[in-house]
Design an enzyme around this catalytic site. Structure first.
Site, mmCIF file in Angstrom:
data_model
loop_
_atom_site.group_PDB
_atom_site.id
_atom_site.type_symbol
_atom_site.label_atom_id
_atom_site.label_comp_id
_atom_site.label_asym_id
_atom_site.label_seq_id
_atom_site.Cartn_x
_atom_site.Cartn_y
_atom_site.Cartn_z
ATOM 1 N N ASP A 160 0.965 -1.281 -0.121
ATOM 2 C CA ASP A 160 0.024 0.001 0.132
ATOM 3 C C ASP A 160 1.053 1.234 -0.092
ATOM 4 O OD1 ASP A 160 -2.185 1.639 0.545
ATOM 5 O OD2 ASP A 160 -1.829 1.618 2.733
ATOM 6 N N THR A 186 -0.037 4.944 1.133
ATOM 7 C CA THR A 186 -0.361 5.671 2.115
ATOM 8 C C THR A 186 -0.070 5.115 3.582
ATOM 9 O OG1 THR A 186 -1.641 6.797 0.750
ATOM 10 C CG2 THR A 186 -1.771 7.390 3.218
ATOM 11 N N GLU A 205 -7.241 15.723 7.374
ATOM 12 C CA GLU A 205 -7.946 16.732 7.899
ATOM 13 C C GLU A 205 -7.295 17.327 8.847
ATOM 14 O OE1 GLU A 205 -11.904 14.758 8.986
ATOM 15 O OE2 GLU A 205 -12.516 15.256 6.997
ATOM 16 N N PHE A 207 -17.585 11.136 4.358
ATOM 17 C CA PHE A 207 -16.469 10.678 3.489
ATOM 18 C C PHE A 207 -16.715 9.252 3.050
ATOM 19 C CE2 PHE A 207 -12.547 8.788 2.350
ATOM 20 C CZ PHE A 207 -12.044 9.574 1.064
ATOM 21 N N THR A 226 -2.347 1.320 -4.786
ATOM 22 C CA THR A 226 -2.816 2.650 -3.891
ATOM 23 C C THR A 226 -4.124 2.994 -4.715
ATOM 24 O OG1 THR A 226 -2.082 4.819 -3.226
ATOM 25 C CG2 THR A 226 -1.343 4.044 -5.298
ATOM 26 N N GLY A 227 -4.660 3.854 -3.613
ATOM 27 C CA GLY A 227 -5.879 4.227 -4.093
ATOM 28 C C GLY A 227 -5.749 5.816 -4.585
ATOM 29 N N ASP A 228 -4.427 6.216 -4.570
ATOM 30 C CA ASP A 228 -4.076 7.633 -4.858
ATOM 31 C C ASP A 228 -3.920 7.965 -6.329
ATOM 32 O OD1 ASP A 228 -3.367 10.183 -3.902
ATOM 33 O OD2 ASP A 228 -1.931 9.484 -2.226
ATOM 34 N N ARG A 260 -5.220 4.219 -8.196
ATOM 35 C CA ARG A 260 -6.563 4.455 -8.443
ATOM 36 C C ARG A 260 -7.337 3.214 -8.161
ATOM 37 N NH1 ARG A 260 -7.522 9.520 -7.280
ATOM 38 N NH2 ARG A 260 -6.933 11.004 -9.062
ATOM 39 N N ASP A 312 -1.473 -0.864 5.986
ATOM 40 C CA ASP A 312 -1.839 -0.571 7.318
ATOM 41 C C ASP A 312 -3.314 -0.202 7.460
ATOM 42 O OD1 ASP A 312 -2.030 1.566 5.795
ATOM 43 O OD2 ASP A 312 -1.419 3.164 7.570
#
Lengths: 369, 1093
Positions: free
Chosen positions: B396, B398, B481, B522, B656-658, B772, B799
């Site tokens: 992963d 992040t 945040e 979210f 990653t989802g980034d 993504r 994580d």
């Protein structure tokens, strides 16, 4: 089988979590101990086999083994051994008729005489063996067919032998003593040795029948029930093994060698490892230091032929042998030692060459850590 | 029918068990389970049968049971004790262990079940045991107590109808979470008459839907929606609140916590598969041995006089037995005689090795992280050796590659870039109450700036801890945040907190108040969140922040153009970017939205979908204010770790989802991509190039990349010429959308083709980046690789909750004890505090574990082969009568006592290469790749070695027994002496063979190896020194001592041991210097060289 423990651990964890009153935080430090064992840093010797380290070992092995081998070989060669087959398979052999006419029911023993010549004199003590071939003393049914507690003098086992003794357990309603197939098939040929003097007179050679069995067997493992006296009375309620001529208490006149502690019997009861075997029969003790125990010359072997072996294609032999520190004659050991020693030495040379070549390429290759 | 349907997937709870007069016909409440927690498996009564049943379900145990039963029933050569005793031992030990564990569970259960709680009865709290709580009871919980079951919060002692809880024991998140009472419930619970309708129990901790009907006399029943914010979970702890009252909705085994602790699927390691394959081979050997012996036995018995010679007659029973039955029992007897070739003890030793060995991971102080005060955690010991076999690492980004420690770096308002001027002293940025914005170029309007900062201050779910003594900090589920709120603070907008639906912002010295109307939460699918607030002046505003891809389509195009460039530039620098948008809601718009939201929240079914629909509807037509850039710093030693992994021949994939740009820059930073790496992109962008159909372009790109990486790869060429052009590294980038196209192509034939191409490209790239990705897609990728050709071993490390699926899917799942809660850790096989620990875990621990267990397995098969082979050969000399060569005591003790400890010690302590060396030379890891030590060639080597030893032992002693007079007194040895000599040679050879293989002699190794040999000698002397009254036959009486009295026996034993070990000594020396051993030698040489020269 221990795989499940971890699930359990997890569950335990969640219980202790949920049960901790007021969520008392775990203050205990979880820092692992810095011990050599836990950190896998125990001091260790780390040998590494390289041509350099192995090389001297090979030379040393070679240098030790070759002399031992030569010693063994010479010793083995010096051992005198004489062997004669008296089964009587051949028409010409002396015991042919005895072997041929064997019957379990005959009451008289068949006698035969074998002549032989010893080319060389036998110095020191001579050991007389009988040898059997194709006799499966190591057959499972046979090996287990005995009752050691009976042989150890146990009274209850005397009257009620172990089931293992079947079908040699009871005879005519009486318990057999000693029971079992091993005892039943006790070797019962009698061998007598005569030296044939030049004038033709037979000179009987005294055969010692003590000291042929293991000391521990004779004194501990085998015991007569109720001591060595009154054997006849003790064995009253028992029957002799079916193939025996005499009951167990008539094996010998000597009370120290009678009954279960008869040494011939004890020797027989130690089952052989292989279907061809020899068993110690008698010892011919050296009498004087000047005369050989068995001088070279003609000998006569008188055989009371009681033991049938032809039915299972067996053979019977009589062996005379001297004994050295390494036991009986066995050239195998000496040859093996010489061979292995030479191989090691040879490998040492090969390794030396390899090592030498390797050495020229990178120096310091043989520095072990 | 609709009613019954609803009955099925929802439950109705009568608060305080009061029937509600106004409700439709009172339905007697169905029986819910009580609040007893039963985690134990057994009771006293069913322990024995259940445990035995479970143990014998294991194929190995069952096999041994069968052997044992055969021994009991059939007249077999060895007594049932020989196989019964080890089996009994194993079963007893396992049963005791499991019994003890279950006892612990019972104890823990009891502690929970008997825990005193207060239940409201007729308005008065009554003390009860926790297990007595029934669904519908109103329970009182005080501060710092844990909730005894899942409760709906009815009343709180706090004024604002909230309470705080921590769910540390549930998901590890230690922050305080706010839960709310059901709005507008009566203060007087005695007179409250209400029912709760909620879904049936389900394990998701963060989901709950239900509604409460409140009946008041002469009024329409009021309906309130219930969500997870109203639900207090069993296991969570009440904080900061004096006491609460709640009604039990789920109890006992139906609580979310209990539902969550249901087992994971078992993972099996490659080693176990190898063991099974070897077992099969040995089973075949066993069967063929038995078959050969049975056949030969009957051939032999056909010879005249051999079946039943006069000296060895059969018993009556034997004579009566049917010939075929006899053959069959003979076959079984041979099986039993040779069954030691498949040892019970191997299973025990392997299990012990795994169990004990896994402690070393937890003990390793290098895995200890002073920050979180924890070391590594081992959740399963079954996979230790798999750590040494990893071929693919899926990581992963992040929180794993990066620290998930966010720092506000810069922002962009209306296309103008703002960078905080004092970035060097960023750490004490908190202290700055007023930080002027340094304008780099031009500046946006002051109003826009303030709007942007207000948006940052309002659009979040951050809490300010109420405890005043605590140092000022924020608590939020997402570190982004906090970074944003802190960032806004540096520019002078401080978020003061949320009090009874009012958000306070300190703007320089003024306090601004906003009424919080709605939070549009979210979620990873929408990738954005919004708040709707009302200002003092009565305006209703919606602030929305989210990923650029989810915001851009919802704002005006011209605004996008101004900001897109900045977002992309920030992303390439490795920052996480968020776009901020807002919208003014007119009164009607708000009315509409409010109604929609409330309706959706009340829905019992498909609430999620309905809410999402409303969210999407509300979050449209916004205007973009700006974008933020937050830096996520790399984990310590992330680059070194990645480099080491790649050096070890492990392929690293980042999932990653980034965004692609952010992820790509992280990859560069981690040195997964080097400057000279050629990047192959398969993303929406490249697919949409040239205005072609995506499908065609996909096809084209795949073929092109395939050609580049596979067909033209230097690897393929090097087969012909070893020094071709230097390797071109390829990096492959794929995004979620393209991946979906690859995996779910329109036509089936293409799918498998594309899949293959895709996999081949990936396999030829040094690093692959998948961006993504949805959590499920991560798992899909792992599965795809896992099931590809050669079934490589995969490892997933992550994580967060979004990594759980891939952690569960991969062969080995590693959780990082990071900041995103404990879900990953809970579902992982191993958990480590930091990414950098992965290097040691794989390169040192994994490598050693693999070598240890591989050696253990091979050694076990070997030692039992050379143990049983002489016994097999002996059959040829004893008339195939199943006569055992060794005494029963030796048969039984061989694997249990004489040879088990050295190999166990070896398999726990061996370090054929030192840990530091392993860490320094990552390439050593690839030496054992692909299960190198348990493939067929090494197996055959070990088997041949076993055969060689077995033959040598048997025939060596056979030659010695050419003359039976072995001692110097002329007496002869019998069959038990024969067996004992063979056995002694065997024990010494097998132990010394292990000694030769040991490269790391600690005192334990010395103790155990020499101790075992000494024990064997002492035991043999002792066993043969006494007439044992319980033995029917004194077979070994003084056999061993007599054996020692013969010089020839000594000589032959020494010779045979030496001859057996000769190839073992010779081979490593003659072998060319390659493989780990040689390399270590070389390494040591260089070390000593540097020392000497």
């Amino acid at each position: 089988m221990m795989a499940s423990s971890y699930n359990a651990k997890e569950e335990d964890g969640h219980h202790s979590g949920s049960a901790s009153h007021g969520g008392a935080a775990v203050v205990k430090s979880k820092k692992p101990d810095n011990t050599a064992f836990k950190q896998q840093r125990l001091p260790a010797w780390q040998p590494i086999l390289t041509a350099g380290t192995v090389l001297p070992a090979f030379f040393v092995i070679g240098l030790i083994f070759i002399p031992i081998g030569i010693g063994l070989y010479v010793t083995s060669n010096n051992i005198k051994e004489f062997e004669i087959d008296y089964t009587g398979v051949d028409m010409n052999s002396a015991c042919y008729s005895c072997a041929k006419n064997f019957s379990w029911n005959s009451t008289t023993s068949c006698l035969c005489t074998v002549d032989f010549t010893l080319e060389q004199p036998f110095e020191s003590n001579v050991f007389m063996y009988y040898g059997l071939s194709n006799f499966y003393q190591n057959h499972r049914r046979y090996v287990k067919s005995r009752d050691d507690s009976q042989l150890n003098g146990d009274m209850s086992a005397l009257t009620n032998p172990s089931k293992e003794c079947e079908p040699y357990r009871m005879s005519e309603g009486l318990p057999i003593a000693p029971c079992g197939a091993i005892a039943n098939s006790l070797f019962n040929d009698t061998l007598k040795l005569y030296y044939l003097e030049a004038n033709g007179t037979r000179n009987e050679i005294p055969l010692v029948k003590k000291g042929i069995a293991w000391w521990t067997d004779k004194h501990v493992k085998f015991r007569n029930p109720g001591g060595n006296a009154n054997l006849t009375a003790v064995f009253q309620a028992t029957s002799k093994p079916v193939n025996w001529r005499n009951p167990v208490y008539e094996l010998d006149q000597d009370p120290e060698n009678n009954g279960f502690i008869n040494e011939d019997f004890i020797v027989w009861m130690r089952t052989a490892a292989l279907p061809t075997f020899r068993k110690l029969y008698r010892i011919i003790q050296k009498k004087s230091s000047t005369m050989p125990t068995l001088p070279s010359g003609k000998y006569v072997l008188d055989i009371t032929y009681n033991y049938p072996v032809l039915s299972f294609d067996g053979r019977k032999r009589m062996i005379l042998s001297t004994i050295s520190w390494m036991g009986g004659k066995n050239p195998f050991l000496g040859i093996a030692y010489i061979t292995v020693g030479s191989i090691c030495f040879f490998l040492g040379v090969v390794l030396l060459i390899i090592h030498h070549k390797y050495d020229t390429r990178s120096t310091g290759a043989d520095i072990p850590n | 029918t609709r009613r019954t349907m609803e009955q099925l997937d929802s439950r109705t709870i009568y608060i305080g068990h009061r029937s509600c007069p106004a409700s439709e016909a009172f339905i007697p409440p169905p029986k819910f389970c009580d609040n007893r927690i039963v985690s134990s498996k057994y009771t006293i009564w069913n322990f024995l049968p259940k445990n035995l049943f479970e143990q014998f379900r294991r194929i190995a145990n069952f096999y041994f049971l069968i052997i044992f039963l055969v021994q009991v029933i059939v007249d077999t050569p060895t007594s049932p004790v020989t196989s019964g005793l080890p089996l009994f031992f194993v079963i007893i030990v396992t049963a005791i262990k499991q019994g003890y564990e279950d006892w612990l569970r019972h104890k823990a259960d009891n502690e929970v079940n008997k825990y005193p709680v207060k239940v409201l009865e007729d308005g008065k709290p009554v003390d009860k045991d926790s297990e007595k709580i029934k669904v519908g009871d109103v329970v009182e919980v005080k501060e710092n107590e844990t909730f005894p079951c899942d409760l709906i919060l009815l009343q709180s002692s706090r004024d604002d109808n909230t309470c705080f809880v921590t769910t540390a024991s549930l998901d590890g998140e230690s922050n305080h979470k706010t839960h709310y009472t059901v709005p507008d419930t009566e203060k007087d619970l005695d007179s409250l008459s209400a029912t709760i309708e909620c879904e049936q129990p389900q394990p998701d901790l963060y989901k709950f839907v239900g509604r409460m009907h409140i009946y008041k006399s002469n009024q329409e029943p009021a309906v309130r929606s219930l969500g997870p914010e109203n639900l207090l979970l069993k296991g969570a702890t009440l904080k900061n609140t004096q006491k609460i009252l709640g009604v039990a909705v789920y109890t006992g085994m139906e609580t979310k916590m209990a539902l969550n602790y249901q087992g994971k699927s078992q993972k099996r390691s490659v080693v176990e598969k190898s063991i099974n394959a070897f077992l099969l081979v040995y089973l075949c050997i066993l069967l063929s041995k038995a078959l050969v012996c049975t056949t030969l036995k009957y051939v032999f018995q056909n010879k005249p006089g051999q079946d039943e010679p006069w000296y060895n007659e059969k018993t009556q029973r034997e004579k009566d037995t049917n010939l075929y039955l006899k053959m069959f029992t003979d076959f079984l007897s041979f099986m039993v005689l040779f069954n030691f070739i498949i040892p019970v003890s191997m299973y025990v030793t392997v299990e012990m090795q795994k169990f004990l060995g896994s402690f070393f991971i937890g003990w390793d102080k290098d895995f200890y992280d002073p920050e979180i005060k924890e070391g590594a955690l081992v959740n399963t010991s079954d996979l230790n050796e798999e750590l040494g076999q990893v071929e693919y690492v899926f990581t992963d980004k992040t929180g794993t590659l990066t620290q998930n420690n966010m720092e506000f770096i810069e922002c962009c308002i209306d296309g103008f870039q703002y960078k905080y001027h004092d970035s060097s002293s960023e750490l004490d940025g908190f202290g700055v109450t007023y930080g002027p914005m340094s304008k780099l170029q031009q500046k946006a309007g002051w109003e826009r700036e303030e709007l942007f900062l207000r948006a940052l201050c309002l659009c979040h779910t951050v809490q300010v801890p109420s405890a005043p003594q605590e140092e000022k900090g924020f608590i939020a589920s997402s570190p982004d945040e906090i970074a944003l709120v802190k960032g806004a603070m540096r520019y002078g907008f401080t978020f003061m907190g949320l009090e009874s639906k009012t958000m306070k912002i300190l703007n320089k010295n003024d306090v601004e108040m906003y009424e919080l109307l709605h939070v549009l939460n979210f979620d990873p699918v929408r990738r954005r969140m919004s708040v709707i607030v009302r200002t003092r002046s009565g305006d209703t505003l919606l602030f929305c922040k989210g990923a650029d891809s989810s915001i851009f389509p919802r704002v005006k195009l011209e605004e996008v153009e101004r900001i897109r460039m900045h977002v992309e530039r920030s992303a390439t620098e490795g920052y996480r970017t968020l776009c901020v948008a807002y919208k003014c809601l007119s009164a009607e718009e708000y009315e509409h939205a409010d109604k929609g939201l409330k309706e959706a929240r009340l829905a019992l079914q498909d609430r999620e979908e309905k809410l999402t629909a409303v969210y999407n509807q509300v979050e449209t037509g916004m205007s973009l204010i700006g974008a933020t850039a937050v830096e996520d710093r790399l984990q310590e030693e992330a680059a070194e770790t990645m480099e080491a992994l790649q050096g070890a021949g492990i392929k690293v994939w980042v999932l990653t989802g980034d965004k692609m740009e952010t992820a790509k820059s992280t990859c560069y930073a981690c040195r997964l991509f080097q400057r000279n790496t050629e990047l192959l992109e398969l993303t929406v962008r490249t697919l949409e190039e040239r205005g072609r159909r995506r499908e065609d372009r996909l096809h084209e790109l795949l073929l092109e990349y395939h050609k580049k990486t596979v067909q033209d790869s230097p690897l393929a060429k090097t087969r012909y010429s070893s020094w071709s052009v230097g390797n071109q590294d390829y990096g492959f980038i794929v995004d979620g959308a393209s991946l979906t196209m690859v995996l779910n192509s329109s036509s089936d034939s293409n799918t498998s083709h594309y899949k293959n191409l895709f996999l081949q490209i990936c396999q030829n790239c040094t690093a692959v980046l998948c961006c993504r990705m949805a959590p499920l897609q991560k798992a899909q990728i792992v599965k795809l690789v896992k099931n590809s050709k050669g079934s490589p071993i995969t490892l997933s490390i992550g994580d967060g909750a979004n990594d759980v699926s891939m952690i569960l899917e991969a062969h080995v799942g590693i959780g990082i004890k990071g900041k995103e809660g404990r879900q990953a850790v809970r579902n992982s096989d191993y958990a480590i505090p930091k990414l950098k620990h992965l290097k040691k875990l794989l390169l040192a621990h994994g490598h050693l574990y693999y070598v240890r267990i591989a050696h253990l397995v091979q050694y076990f098969f070997y030692k039992n082969l050379c143990f049983i082979l002489p016994q097999f050969l002996y059959q040829f000399f004893c008339g195939y009568s199943q006569q055992p060569l060794y005494d029963a005591a030796y048969l039984t003790m061989y694997n249990i006592c004489f040879t088990s400890m050295p190999i166990l010690a070896y398999s726990l302590l061996e370090q054929h290469i030192g840990m530091e060396v392993l860490l320094c030379n990552a390439t050593l890891y690839s030496d054992i790749a692909k299960n190198a030590m348990l493939r067929w060639p090494p197996f055959i080597y070990w088997t041949l070695l076993g055969v060689y030893h077995g033959l040598l032992f048997f025939f060596g002693v056979r030659l010695l027994f050419g003359n039976l007079a072995l001692p110097d007194n002329g007496q002869v040895f019998g069959n038990w002496s024969y067996g004992t000599i063979v056995f002694t040679v065997l024990v010494f050879t097998v132990t010394l063979k292990l000694a030769l293989d040991t490269r790391h002699w600690t005192w334990i190794n010395h103790f155990v190896i020499w101790g075992s040999l000494a024990f064997y000698v002492l035991f043999s002397l002792f066993w043969g020194g006494i007439i044992w009254p319980f033995l029917s036959q004194q077979r070994l009486y003084f056999v061993f001592a007599n054996m020692l009295s013969s010089v020839s026996t000594w000589l032959v034993m020494i010779l045979l041991v030496l001859l057996s070990l000769l190839p073992e000594i010779l081979l490593p020396v003659l072998r060319k210097p390659r493989g780990p051993h040689a390399r270590q030698v070389q390494l040591k040489q260089t070390r000593t060289q540097t020392l000497y020269f």
